[in-house]
Each structure stands twice: as C-alpha cells, then as structure tokens.
Design a protein around this motif. Structure first.
Motif, PDB file in Angstrom:
ATOM      1  N   THR A  90       0.835  -1.185   0.000  1.00  0.00           N
ATOM      2  CA  THR A  90       0.000   0.000   0.000  1.00  0.00           C
ATOM      3  C   THR A  90       0.876   1.243   0.000  1.00  0.00           C
ATOM      4  O   THR A  90       1.803   1.350   0.802  1.00  0.00           O
ATOM      5  N   ASP A  91       0.552   2.171  -0.869  1.00  0.00           N
ATOM      6  CA  ASP A  91       1.251   3.451  -0.892  1.00  0.00           C
ATOM      7  C   ASP A  91       0.322   4.476  -0.245  1.00  0.00           C
ATOM      8  O   ASP A  91      -0.502   5.099  -0.906  1.00  0.00           O
ATOM      9  N   ALA A  92       0.445   4.603   1.066  1.00  0.00           N
ATOM     10  CA  ALA A  92      -0.447   5.461   1.843  1.00  0.00           C
ATOM     11  C   ALA A  92      -0.413   6.907   1.352  1.00  0.00           C
ATOM     12  O   ALA A  92      -1.456   7.556   1.230  1.00  0.00           O
ATOM     13  N   ARG A  93       0.756   7.410   1.052  1.00  0.00           N
ATOM     14  CA  ARG A  93       0.879   8.809   0.624  1.00  0.00           C
ATOM     15  C   ARG A  93       0.123   9.059  -0.678  1.00  0.00           C
ATOM     16  O   ARG A  93      -0.579  10.057  -0.808  1.00  0.00           O
ATOM     17  N   SER A  94       0.245   8.149  -1.638  1.00  0.00           N
ATOM     18  CA  SER A  94      -0.482   8.302  -2.901  1.00  0.00           C
ATOM     19  C   SER A  94      -1.983   8.195  -2.684  1.00  0.00           C
ATOM     20  O   SER A  94      -2.763   8.938  -3.289  1.00  0.00           O
ATOM     21  N   MET A  95      -2.395   7.256  -1.835  1.00  0.00           N
ATOM     22  CA  MET A  95      -3.824   7.094  -1.550  1.00  0.00           C
ATOM     23  C   MET A  95      -4.407   8.394  -0.995  1.00  0.00           C
ATOM     24  O   MET A  95      -5.470   8.845  -1.431  1.00  0.00           O
ATOM     25  N   LEU A  96      -3.708   8.970  -0.035  1.00  0.00           N
ATOM     26  CA  LEU A  96      -4.185  10.206   0.593  1.00  0.00           C
ATOM     27  C   LEU A  96      -4.216  11.352  -0.409  1.00  0.00           C
ATOM     28  O   LEU A  96      -5.199  12.093  -0.488  1.00  0.00           O
ATOM     29  N   ALA A  97      -3.150  11.493  -1.182  1.00  0.00           N
ATOM     30  CA  ALA A  97      -3.087  12.579  -2.162  1.00  0.00           C
ATOM     31  C   ALA A  97      -4.187  12.425  -3.210  1.00  0.00           C
ATOM     32  O   ALA A  97      -4.868  13.402  -3.550  1.00  0.00           O
ATOM     33  N   ASP A  98      -4.385  11.212  -3.697  1.00  0.00           N
ATOM     34  CA  ASP A  98      -5.423  10.962  -4.707  1.00  0.00           C
ATOM     35  C   ASP A  98      -6.829  11.262  -4.169  1.00  0.00           C
ATOM     36  O   ASP A  98      -7.719  11.630  -4.932  1.00  0.00           O
ATOM     37  N   ALA A  99      -7.000  11.097  -2.861  1.00  0.00           N
ATOM     38  CA  ALA A  99      -8.302  11.362  -2.243  1.00  0.00           C
ATOM     39  C   ALA A  99      -8.446  12.821  -1.813  1.00  0.00           C
ATOM     40  O   ALA A  99      -9.482  13.214  -1.267  1.00  0.00           O
ATOM     41  N   GLY A 100      -7.412  13.625  -2.033  1.00  0.00           N
ATOM     42  CA  GLY A 100      -7.476  15.032  -1.655  1.00  0.00           C
ATOM     43  C   GLY A 100      -7.316  15.270  -0.167  1.00  0.00           C
ATOM     44  O   GLY A 100      -7.728  16.315   0.345  1.00  0.00           O
ATOM     45  N   LEU A 101      -6.712  14.319   0.530  1.00  0.00           N
ATOM     46  CA  LEU A 101      -6.476  14.469   1.969  1.00  0.00           C
ATOM     47  C   LEU A 101      -5.020  14.858   2.215  1.00  0.00           C
ATOM     48  O   LEU A 101      -4.115  14.407   1.502  1.00  0.00           O
ATOM     49  N   ARG A 102      -4.821  15.690   3.238  1.00  0.00           N
ATOM     50  CA  ARG A 102      -3.460  16.056   3.619  1.00  0.00           C
ATOM     51  C   ARG A 102      -2.713  14.800   4.059  1.00  0.00           C
ATOM     52  O   ARG A 102      -3.279  13.911   4.686  1.00  0.00           O
ATOM     53  N   ILE A 103      -1.445  14.760   3.726  1.00  0.00           N
ATOM     54  CA  ILE A 103      -0.610  13.630   4.129  1.00  0.00           C
ATOM     55  C   ILE A 103      -0.037  13.953   5.498  1.00  0.00           C
ATOM     56  O   ILE A 103       0.780  14.862   5.645  1.00  0.00           O
ATOM     57  N   THR A 104      -0.529  13.225   6.515  1.00  0.00           N
ATOM     58  CA  THR A 104      -0.049  13.423   7.877  1.00  0.00           C
ATOM     59  C   THR A 104       0.473  12.089   8.404  1.00  0.00           C
ATOM     60  O   THR A 104       0.092  11.021   7.915  1.00  0.00           O
ATOM     61  N   ALA A 105       1.338  12.156   9.395  1.00  0.00           N
ATOM     62  CA  ALA A 105       1.905  10.938   9.974  1.00  0.00           C
ATOM     63  C   ALA A 105       0.821  10.001  10.520  1.00  0.00           C
ATOM     64  O   ALA A 105       0.882   8.791  10.271  1.00  0.00           O
ATOM     65  N   PRO A 106      -0.192  10.512  11.262  1.00  0.00           N
ATOM     66  CA  PRO A 106      -1.226   9.605  11.748  1.00  0.00           C
ATOM     67  C   PRO A 106      -2.019   8.935  10.613  1.00  0.00           C
ATOM     68  O   PRO A 106      -2.333   7.746  10.697  1.00  0.00           O
ATOM     69  N   ARG A 107      -2.317   9.665   9.553  1.00  0.00           N
ATOM     70  CA  ARG A 107      -3.053   9.072   8.425  1.00  0.00           C
ATOM     71  C   ARG A 107      -2.232   7.978   7.749  1.00  0.00           C
ATOM     72  O   ARG A 107      -2.746   6.903   7.448  1.00  0.00           O
ATOM     73  N   VAL A 108      -0.959   8.264   7.516  1.00  0.00           N
ATOM     74  CA  VAL A 108      -0.086   7.259   6.902  1.00  0.00           C
ATOM     75  C   VAL A 108       0.012   6.033   7.809  1.00  0.00           C
ATOM     76  O   VAL A 108      -0.078   4.892   7.346  1.00  0.00           O
ATOM     77  N   ALA A 109       0.181   6.260   9.106  1.00  0.00           N
ATOM     78  CA  ALA A 109       0.319   5.150  10.056  1.00  0.00           C
ATOM     79  C   ALA A 109      -0.936   4.294  10.098  1.00  0.00           C
ATOM     80  O   ALA A 109      -0.861   3.059  10.116  1.00  0.00           O
ATOM     81  N   VAL A 110      -2.109   4.919  10.096  1.00  0.00           N
ATOM     82  CA  VAL A 110      -3.364   4.158  10.139  1.00  0.00           C
ATOM     83  C   VAL A 110      -3.512   3.318   8.873  1.00  0.00           C
ATOM     84  O   VAL A 110      -3.877   2.135   8.940  1.00  0.00           O
ATOM     85  N   ILE A 111      -3.226   3.888   7.726  1.00  0.00           N
ATOM     86  CA  ILE A 111      -3.304   3.118   6.476  1.00  0.00           C
ATOM     87  C   ILE A 111      -2.327   1.949   6.515  1.00  0.00           C
ATOM     88  O   ILE A 111      -2.676   0.817   6.146  1.00  0.00           O
ATOM     89  N   ASP A 112      -1.110   2.201   6.978  1.00  0.00           N
ATOM     90  CA  ASP A 112      -0.121   1.125   7.064  1.00  0.00           C
ATOM     91  C   ASP A 112      -0.595   0.011   8.001  1.00  0.00           C
ATOM     92  O   ASP A 112      -0.424  -1.175   7.702  1.00  0.00           O
ATOM     93  N   VAL A 113      -1.205   0.375   9.122  1.00  0.00           N
ATOM     94  CA  VAL A 113      -1.714  -0.632  10.057  1.00  0.00           C
ATOM     95  C   VAL A 113      -2.834  -1.430   9.400  1.00  0.00           C
ATOM     96  O   VAL A 113      -2.851  -2.664   9.469  1.00  0.00           O
ATOM     97  N   LEU A 114      -3.767  -0.747   8.751  1.00  0.00           N
ATOM     98  CA  LEU A 114      -4.881  -1.455   8.111  1.00  0.00           C
ATOM     99  C   LEU A 114      -4.409  -2.364   6.974  1.00  0.00           C
ATOM    100  O   LEU A 114      -5.003  -3.413   6.734  1.00  0.00           O
ATOM    101  N   ALA A 115      -3.345  -1.957   6.295  1.00  0.00           N
ATOM    102  CA  ALA A 115      -2.810  -2.782   5.207  1.00  0.00           C
ATOM    103  C   ALA A 115      -2.354  -4.143   5.731  1.00  0.00           C
ATOM    104  O   ALA A 115      -2.511  -5.151   5.061  1.00  0.00           O
ATOM    105  N   GLY A 116      -1.823  -4.158   6.938  1.00  0.00           N
ATOM    106  CA  GLY A 116      -1.348  -5.407   7.516  1.00  0.00           C
ATOM    107  C   GLY A 116      -2.309  -6.074   8.467  1.00  0.00           C
ATOM    108  O   GLY A 116      -2.054  -7.194   8.928  1.00  0.00           O
ATOM    109  N   ASN A 117      -3.395  -5.385   8.789  1.00  0.00           N
ATOM    110  CA  ASN A 117      -4.359  -5.896   9.776  1.00  0.00           C
ATOM    111  C   ASN A 117      -5.786  -5.609   9.330  1.00  0.00           C
ATOM    112  O   ASN A 117      -6.482  -4.797   9.943  1.00  0.00           O
ATOM    113  N   PRO A 118      -6.223  -6.254   8.252  1.00  0.00           N
ATOM    114  CA  PRO A 118      -7.596  -5.995   7.805  1.00  0.00           C
ATOM    115  C   PRO A 118      -8.593  -6.425   8.876  1.00  0.00           C
ATOM    116  O   PRO A 118      -8.308  -7.344   9.652  1.00  0.00           O
ATOM    117  N   HIS A 119      -9.705  -5.736   8.935  1.00  0.00           N
ATOM    118  CA  HIS A 119     -10.791  -6.013   9.881  1.00  0.00           C
ATOM    119  C   HIS A 119     -10.405  -5.656  11.315  1.00  0.00           C
ATOM    120  O   HIS A 119     -10.926  -6.217  12.267  1.00  0.00           O
TER     121      HIS A 119
END
Length: 145
Positions: free
Chosen positions: A3-32
């Motif tokens: 998962t490329d968290a930074r690209s996902m956030l940018a494509d969605a028009g969301l600011r790239i912040t450390a907590p957002r990147v971290a949450v995406i990274d966690v969900l990528a490895g821990n679905p559900h």
C-alpha cells in the motif's frame, strides 16, 4: 498487500499526515481491525497520537472511500482497506475472527432484493457466521466434561 499510503491520501485530496499514513499502514497489515487495535499499533510508532486522532483518521478514510467500516453484530466496528468490490464477510462466533468472502455470483451488488422500496441499491452486505478452524480444533482438543 503493498500500500502506498501517501499516494492514496493525495489521490483522495487528503493532507498527508503521519497519523493518516500510520493508520493506512496498520490497516494494510491488519484488515478487519477495530479502532482500539489500530490505535495500539499506531502508538508503537507514534506514541503521541491519541485514540481520538485514530478515530478521526478512520472517519476521514471511510468518508473518502479509502477504508470500509463493517459492524458485525456483537463486535466493535472494524475497518479494512478493501473497498469498492462489494465483498462480504464471515465471522467466527467463538473468537470474533473476520475474513473476506468474495461475491459468489454476479456483479456488485451481488444480491438483488425482490422489493427495493424505491431505494437505488448500490451495495449489498452479507455476513456469514460460523466457527473458524482454530476454534473448532480447540474444542476437539479439549472437549467439555
């Protein structure tokens, strides 16, 4: 899952912040994962992040369609990055484990109700309930007296 968290956030028009990147990274490895589990993992790398910040990020990701929130009965809400394909879930009634179940037949939505009540149906959500292999094996290994 890569998962490329930074690209996902940018494509969605969301600011790239450390907590957002971290949450995406966690969900990528821990679905559900439930929000508290996501928070615990995020806190390992960002100890100053609050539980409320994680809830806010999960809300932002869900609102922008980057994450999906599922709410199995008797369980806290859970989050996953698999979105847009109208898949379903199977939940273990013993331990609460959740796994994905692909749409069995047809295209999204996989189910067509016989009455829509004038709703434009955009998604079908099905939850299958059962007992996972690990829980079945635990019962077989330690039968009740």
């Amino acid at each position: 899952m890569m998962t490329d968290a930074r690209s996902m956030l940018a494509d969605a028009g969301l600011r790239i912040t450390a907590p957002r990147v971290a949450v995406i990274d966690v969900l990528a490895g821990n679905p559900h994962a439930a929000a508290d589990a996501v928070f615990a993992k995020v806190a390992e790398t960002l100890p100053r992040t609050s539980l409320q910040a994680v809830y806010n990020v999960l809300g932002d990701l869900t609102t922008r369609g980057l994450a999906r929130r599922i709410e199995p009965a008797g369980s806290p809400a859970r989050y996953e990055l698999r979105v847009g394909d109208n898949h379903h879930h199977v939940v273990c009634t013993s331990c609460g484990k959740v796994e994905d179940v692909d749409c069995v037949v047809g295209h999204a939505p996989c189910l067509v109700p016989d009455q829509t009540h004038d709703f434009a149906i955009v998604e079908a959500e099905v939850t299958f309930w059962g007992v996972c292999k690990a829980c079945r094996q635990a019962v077989e290994a330690d039968p009740l007296p």
